[in-house]
Scaffold this motif. Structure first.
Motif, PDB file in Angstrom:
ATOM      1  N   PRO A 139      41.989  47.925  39.847  1.00  0.00           N
ATOM      2  CA  PRO A 139      42.854  48.619  40.805  1.00  0.00           C
ATOM      3  C   PRO A 139      42.073  49.684  41.561  1.00  0.00           C
ATOM      4  O   PRO A 139      40.981  50.089  41.133  1.00  0.00           O
ATOM      5  N   ARG A 218      41.986  46.402  44.225  1.00  0.00           N
ATOM      6  CA  ARG A 218      43.065  45.462  44.543  1.00  0.00           C
ATOM      7  C   ARG A 218      44.331  45.859  43.808  1.00  0.00           C
ATOM      8  O   ARG A 218      44.293  46.288  42.647  1.00  0.00           O
ATOM      9  N   ASN A 219      45.453  45.679  44.509  1.00  0.00           N
ATOM     10  CA  ASN A 219      46.749  45.924  43.895  1.00  0.00           C
ATOM     11  C   ASN A 219      47.096  44.724  43.022  1.00  0.00           C
ATOM     12  O   ASN A 219      47.327  43.622  43.524  1.00  0.00           O
ATOM     13  N   PHE A 221      49.676  43.836  41.647  1.00  0.00           N
ATOM     14  CA  PHE A 221      51.043  43.340  41.814  1.00  0.00           C
ATOM     15  C   PHE A 221      51.298  42.811  43.232  1.00  0.00           C
ATOM     16  O   PHE A 221      52.423  42.456  43.578  1.00  0.00           O
ATOM     17  N   ASP A 222      50.219  42.763  44.039  1.00  0.00           N
ATOM     18  CA  ASP A 222      50.320  42.237  45.396  1.00  0.00           C
ATOM     19  C   ASP A 222      49.702  40.839  45.410  1.00  0.00           C
ATOM     20  O   ASP A 222      48.496  40.678  45.187  1.00  0.00           O
ATOM     21  N   ARG A 223      50.511  39.832  45.667  1.00  0.00           N
ATOM     22  CA  ARG A 223      50.036  38.454  45.596  1.00  0.00           C
ATOM     23  C   ARG A 223      48.913  38.184  46.589  1.00  0.00           C
ATOM     24  O   ARG A 223      47.939  37.486  46.270  1.00  0.00           O
ATOM     25  N   GLU A 224      49.022  38.721  47.793  1.00  0.00           N
ATOM     26  CA  GLU A 224      47.980  38.487  48.802  1.00  0.00           C
ATOM     27  C   GLU A 224      46.654  39.104  48.371  1.00  0.00           C
ATOM     28  O   GLU A 224      45.588  38.488  48.536  1.00  0.00           O
ATOM     29  N   ASP A 225      46.722  40.310  47.839  1.00  0.00           N
ATOM     30  CA  ASP A 225      45.507  40.962  47.354  1.00  0.00           C
ATOM     31  C   ASP A 225      44.816  40.123  46.280  1.00  0.00           C
ATOM     32  O   ASP A 225      43.592  39.921  46.303  1.00  0.00           O
ATOM     33  N   ASN A 227      45.181  36.889  45.687  1.00  0.00           N
ATOM     34  CA  ASN A 227      44.696  35.612  46.219  1.00  0.00           C
ATOM     35  C   ASN A 227      43.366  35.793  46.936  1.00  0.00           C
ATOM     36  O   ASN A 227      42.463  34.946  46.834  1.00  0.00           O
ATOM     37  N   ASP A 228      43.229  36.899  47.679  1.00  0.00           N
ATOM     38  CA  ASP A 228      41.948  37.185  48.349  1.00  0.00           C
ATOM     39  C   ASP A 228      40.833  37.371  47.324  1.00  0.00           C
ATOM     40  O   ASP A 228      39.708  36.881  47.515  1.00  0.00           O
ATOM     41  N   SER A 259      47.558  40.543  35.216  1.00  0.00           N
ATOM     42  CA  SER A 259      47.370  40.009  36.574  1.00  0.00           C
ATOM     43  C   SER A 259      45.918  39.629  36.820  1.00  0.00           C
ATOM     44  O   SER A 259      45.612  38.604  37.429  1.00  0.00           O
TER      45      SER A 259
END
Length: 351
Positions: A139, A218-219, A221-225, A227-228, A259
């Motif tokens: 994080p 990276r967050n 809990f953020d799916r886009e983060d 995935n990147d 995560s």
């Protein structure tokens, strides 16, 4: 029978003189208060008893026996330590049971043995022989850039070749901070922005002993983060290592770690141990996310490096030396906890 009188300021003092001179078998015949102050006590004793008392006075006084130290209840000490560090109740109970099974009166060794049973400890390589590139993930604000510098310094000190790559091009000053460290170590810093560029950087450092990649926070809990980050890790055969600070809420930290485990993380490096006093969240995180402990950072200074973790080292962090020998208050009944035999910790538990 012999009679003898004793004069003293108080009755208590006179009685002490009687016992000291005539022994415990003396009989008080009379007592009276003196006109000038004080008291007079007349006591009698049989001749044989007087000889015994006089012989006792001639003998040197025996040295007082050393007080016996209360027996340490290892289970109770370990339970207190786990409670103080905020270890969740269910996990603490399992660790206490494991510690109780070890036949030792050393609480630190017992706790280390329990940790050895429940956790995996796998320190990171220092560049001695070529290994997979290490990609530091975690994080925002967890200390990945500092850890990259510390790992690089450790390998350089051992005269290993090191390659340093950063993908942290978004955070203000992210590249500059790591560049300042690599310049001091006379290392080149490669900056990449996408998976293809990272694959090219891996190819350039193919013959390097240790390749380190610092990534942007990276967050979890953020799916886009996530995935990147997953796409970035697919750029080459590398090992992602979670960098997580100590002192977080146990459940929150465990959710974060799960995560990152979903994208391939298997080892966890702990930071900010110098600013944390309760380490229960780390045990809960490693347990729920099924992660191995590797190293720990106990200082914000690059020169002070990293501490490879093992069960006994972790136990000592939780139980300082001053408390290792501290015995709890004696309990009315001794707990019957040593019901099973457990082998002592393996050799890898010794620092």
């Amino acid at each position: 029978m012999r009679l003898k009188s004793f004069h003293a300021k108080t009755m208590a003092e006179a009685m002490r003189l009687v016992r000291k001179t005539l022994g415990d078998d003396a009989i008080i015949v009379a007592t009276r208060e003196e006109e000038g102050g004080g008291v007079r006590v007349t006591a009698a004793v049989e001749d044989d008893d007087l000889l015994v008392a006089q012989e006792r006075l001639r003998q040197p006084a025996a040295a007082p026996a050393d007080p016996e130290e209360p027996e340490i209840d290892v289970s109770e000490v370990v339970a207190e330590v786990l409670q103080r560090h905020g270890v969740p109740a269910a996990l603490a109970e399992q660790l206490v049971d494991a510690a109780a099974g070890l036949d030792t009166d050393d609480p630190c060794l017992a706790l280390g043995a329990a940790l050895d049973q429940f956790y995996t400890f796998n320190p990171l390589p220092d560049g001695r022989g070529r290994v997979k590139p290490l990609v530091l993930v975690g994080p925002p604000g967890s200390g990945k850039t500092l850890i990259a510098a510390k790992l690089a310094a450790r390998a350089v000190f051992k005269k290993r070749s090191v390659g340093v790559i950063t993908t942290d091009t978004v955070r203000a000053g992210g590249v500059d901070q790591l560049a300042a460290f690599t310049r001091l170590m006379k290392l080149k810093l490669a900056t990449v922005e996408d998976p293809d560029a990272l694959a090219g950087a891996f190819e350039v450092n193919r013959g390097t002993d240790l390749v380190l990649v610092d990534t942007a926070g990276r967050n979890p809990f953020d799916r886009e983060d996530m995935n990147d980050l997953k796409a970035l890790l697919a750029a080459g055969e590398a090992e992602p290592v979670l960098v997580l600070p100590a002192g977080l809420d146990a459940l929150e930290a465990a959710d974060m770690a799960q995560s990152f485990r979903a994208i391939g993380v298997r080892r966890m490096l702990v930071t900010r141990l110098d600013m944390a006093r309760r380490l229960g969240s780390l045990l809960a995180t490693a347990s729920r996310a099924r992660l191995a402990f590797c190293d720990a950072s106990v200082s914000s200074k690059v020169a002070e490096g990293l501490t490879p973790l093992n069960p006994l080292a972790f136990a000592r962090m939780m139980m300082p030396p001053a408390e290792e020998k501290k015995a709890p208050k004696p309990a009315p009944k001794k707990l019957a906890t040593k019901t099973k035999a457990v082998s002592s910790p393996s050799s890898r538990t010794i620092p």
